[in-house]
Design an enzyme around this catalytic site. Structure first.
Site, PDB file in Angstrom:
ATOM      1  N   LYS A  81       0.822  -1.222   0.000  1.00 52.67           N
ATOM      2  CA  LYS A  81       0.000   0.000   0.000  1.00 52.67           C
ATOM      3  C   LYS A  81       0.852   1.266   0.000  1.00 52.67           C
ATOM      4  O   LYS A  81       0.639   2.154  -0.808  1.00 52.67           O
ATOM      5  CB  LYS A  81      -0.918   0.048   1.233  1.00 52.67           C
ATOM      6  CG  LYS A  81      -1.914  -1.074   1.334  1.00 52.67           C
ATOM      7  CD  LYS A  81      -2.880  -0.852   2.502  1.00 52.67           C
ATOM      8  CE  LYS A  81      -2.228  -0.928   3.875  1.00 52.67           C
ATOM      9  NZ  LYS A  81      -1.679  -2.242   4.234  1.00 52.67           N
ATOM     10  N   ARG A 109      -9.897   1.588   8.998  1.00 51.83           N
ATOM     11  CA  ARG A 109      -9.501   0.205   9.254  1.00 51.83           C
ATOM     12  C   ARG A 109     -10.544  -0.539  10.083  1.00 51.83           C
ATOM     13  O   ARG A 109     -10.378  -1.743  10.324  1.00 51.83           O
ATOM     14  CB  ARG A 109      -8.196   0.207  10.045  1.00 51.83           C
ATOM     15  CG  ARG A 109      -6.947  -0.155   9.258  1.00 51.83           C
ATOM     16  CD  ARG A 109      -5.782   0.033  10.206  1.00 51.83           C
ATOM     17  NE  ARG A 109      -4.632  -0.756   9.902  1.00 51.83           N
ATOM     18  CZ  ARG A 109      -3.500  -0.253   9.383  1.00 51.83           C
ATOM     19  NH1 ARG A 109      -3.415   1.003   9.038  1.00 51.83           N
ATOM     20  NH2 ARG A 109      -2.469  -1.041   9.200  1.00 51.83           N
TER      21      ARG A 109
HETATM   22  P1  AMP Z   1       0.625   0.695   8.906  1.00 52.90           P
HETATM   23  O1  AMP Z   1       1.883   1.456   8.646  1.00 52.90           O
HETATM   24  O2  AMP Z   1      -0.543   1.192   8.113  1.00 52.90           O
HETATM   25  O3  AMP Z   1       0.817  -0.792   8.809  1.00 52.90           O
HETATM   26  O4  AMP Z   1       0.233   0.998  10.440  1.00 52.90           O
HETATM   27  C1  AMP Z   1       1.094   0.638  11.506  1.00 52.90           C
HETATM   28  C2  AMP Z   1       0.329   0.606  12.807  1.00 52.90           C
HETATM   29  O5  AMP Z   1      -0.225   1.897  13.095  1.00 52.90           O
HETATM   30  C3  AMP Z   1      -0.861  -0.337  12.847  1.00 52.90           C
HETATM   31  O6  AMP Z   1      -0.489  -1.676  13.129  1.00 52.90           O
HETATM   32  C4  AMP Z   1      -1.687   0.276  13.970  1.00 52.90           C
HETATM   33  O7  AMP Z   1      -1.121  -0.008  15.245  1.00 52.90           O
HETATM   34  C5  AMP Z   1      -1.492   1.756  13.722  1.00 52.90           C
HETATM   35  N1  AMP Z   1      -2.533   2.270  12.800  1.00 52.90           N
HETATM   36  C6  AMP Z   1      -2.345   2.772  11.550  1.00 52.90           C
HETATM   37  N2  AMP Z   1      -3.517   3.139  10.994  1.00 52.90           N
HETATM   38  C7  AMP Z   1      -4.478   2.864  11.911  1.00 52.90           C
HETATM   39  C8  AMP Z   1      -5.886   3.002  11.936  1.00 52.90           C
HETATM   40  N3  AMP Z   1      -6.568   3.473  10.888  1.00 52.90           N
HETATM   41  N4  AMP Z   1      -6.544   2.608  13.059  1.00 52.90           N
HETATM   42  C9  AMP Z   1      -5.885   2.137  14.119  1.00 52.90           C
HETATM   43  N5  AMP Z   1      -4.547   1.953  14.164  1.00 52.90           N
HETATM   44  C10 AMP Z   1      -3.842   2.321  13.069  1.00 52.90           C
END
Ligand code: AMP
Length: 190
Positions: free
Chosen positions: A13, A88
């Site tokens: 992504k 999410r």
């Molecule tokens: P990502 O870089 O999108 O994989 O996000 C890393 C981490 O940030 C996730 O595992 C969550 O702990 C937190 N996070 C990111 N986006 C969200 C969201 N929309 N809702 C809740 N936690 C989030």
């Protein structure tokens, strides 16, 4: 253009989001990146988010929603935006609906990248070596996959029901996937 990019952890992504955003001249807004920046700056938001991120759990909706609400109110989002990693949860979908309604705008597309499970784990373990992200250990990766399946995968049906879904095969080289995405988006906006 207002769009969301979705897919399980490791689907690519973030990599694709910046290329798509460049093409449409809109900001790519990654909630994970914003959280990580806050963690490394040691802000109160970062301190709150870190314990959830380190465990592979989602940061509570109230915290995440408020952060996105502020970001979408920035002037650079006026021509459009690409959301990466938000919404999410079903509650976040409803919250985003409210934000867009209040602004009198709507989503154009929800792009989903599909990738086989074994490839996802391989990519994430590889990223762990390159980027050293704290949440890229095998145990936390598995937890993040579970949380995605339980809380985020159901959103695909929600957006399919609104006729916004575009699924793209996320397997293969980065450039091949980008070409597929651009083709799919061109068909939607044509
Ligand atoms: P990502 O870089 O999108 O994989 O996000 C890393 C981490 O940030 C996730 O595992 C969550 O702990 C937190 N996070 C990111 N986006 C969200 C969201 N929309 N809702 C809740 N936690 C989030």
């Amino acid at each position: 253009m207002r769009l969301i990019i979705m897919g399980p952890p490791g689907a690519g992504k973030g990599t694709q989001a910046s290329t798509i955003a460049d093409r449409y001249g809109i900001p790519a807004i990654s909630t994970g990146d914003i959280f990580r920046a806050n963690v490394s700056e040691g802000t109160p938001l970062g301190r709150e988010a870190q314990r959830y991120m380190d465990a592979g759990e989602y940061v509570p909706d109230e915290v995440t929603n408020a952060m996105v609400r502020d970001r979408l109110a920035e002037p650079d989002c006026e021509p459009g935006f690409l959301l990466d990693g938000y919404p999410r949860t079903v509650a976040q979908v409803e919250e985003l609906d409210g934000m867009l309604d209040a602004a009198g705008v709507s989503l154009d597309v929800v792009l989903v990248l599909t990738v086989e499970d074994e490839v996802l784990v391989r990519r994430l373990l590889q990223r762990a070596q390159v980027e050293g992200r704290a949440d890229d250990t095998e145990e936390v990766i598995r937890r993040r996959q579970e949380v995605y399946r339980e809380q985020t995968a159901p959103l695909i049906e929600v957006y399919a029901g609104r006729d916004l879904l575009v699924e793209v095969d996320g397997m293969g080289e980065v450039g091949e996937v980008t070409t597929r995405i651009f083709g799919a988006l061109d068909r939607v906006s044509a």
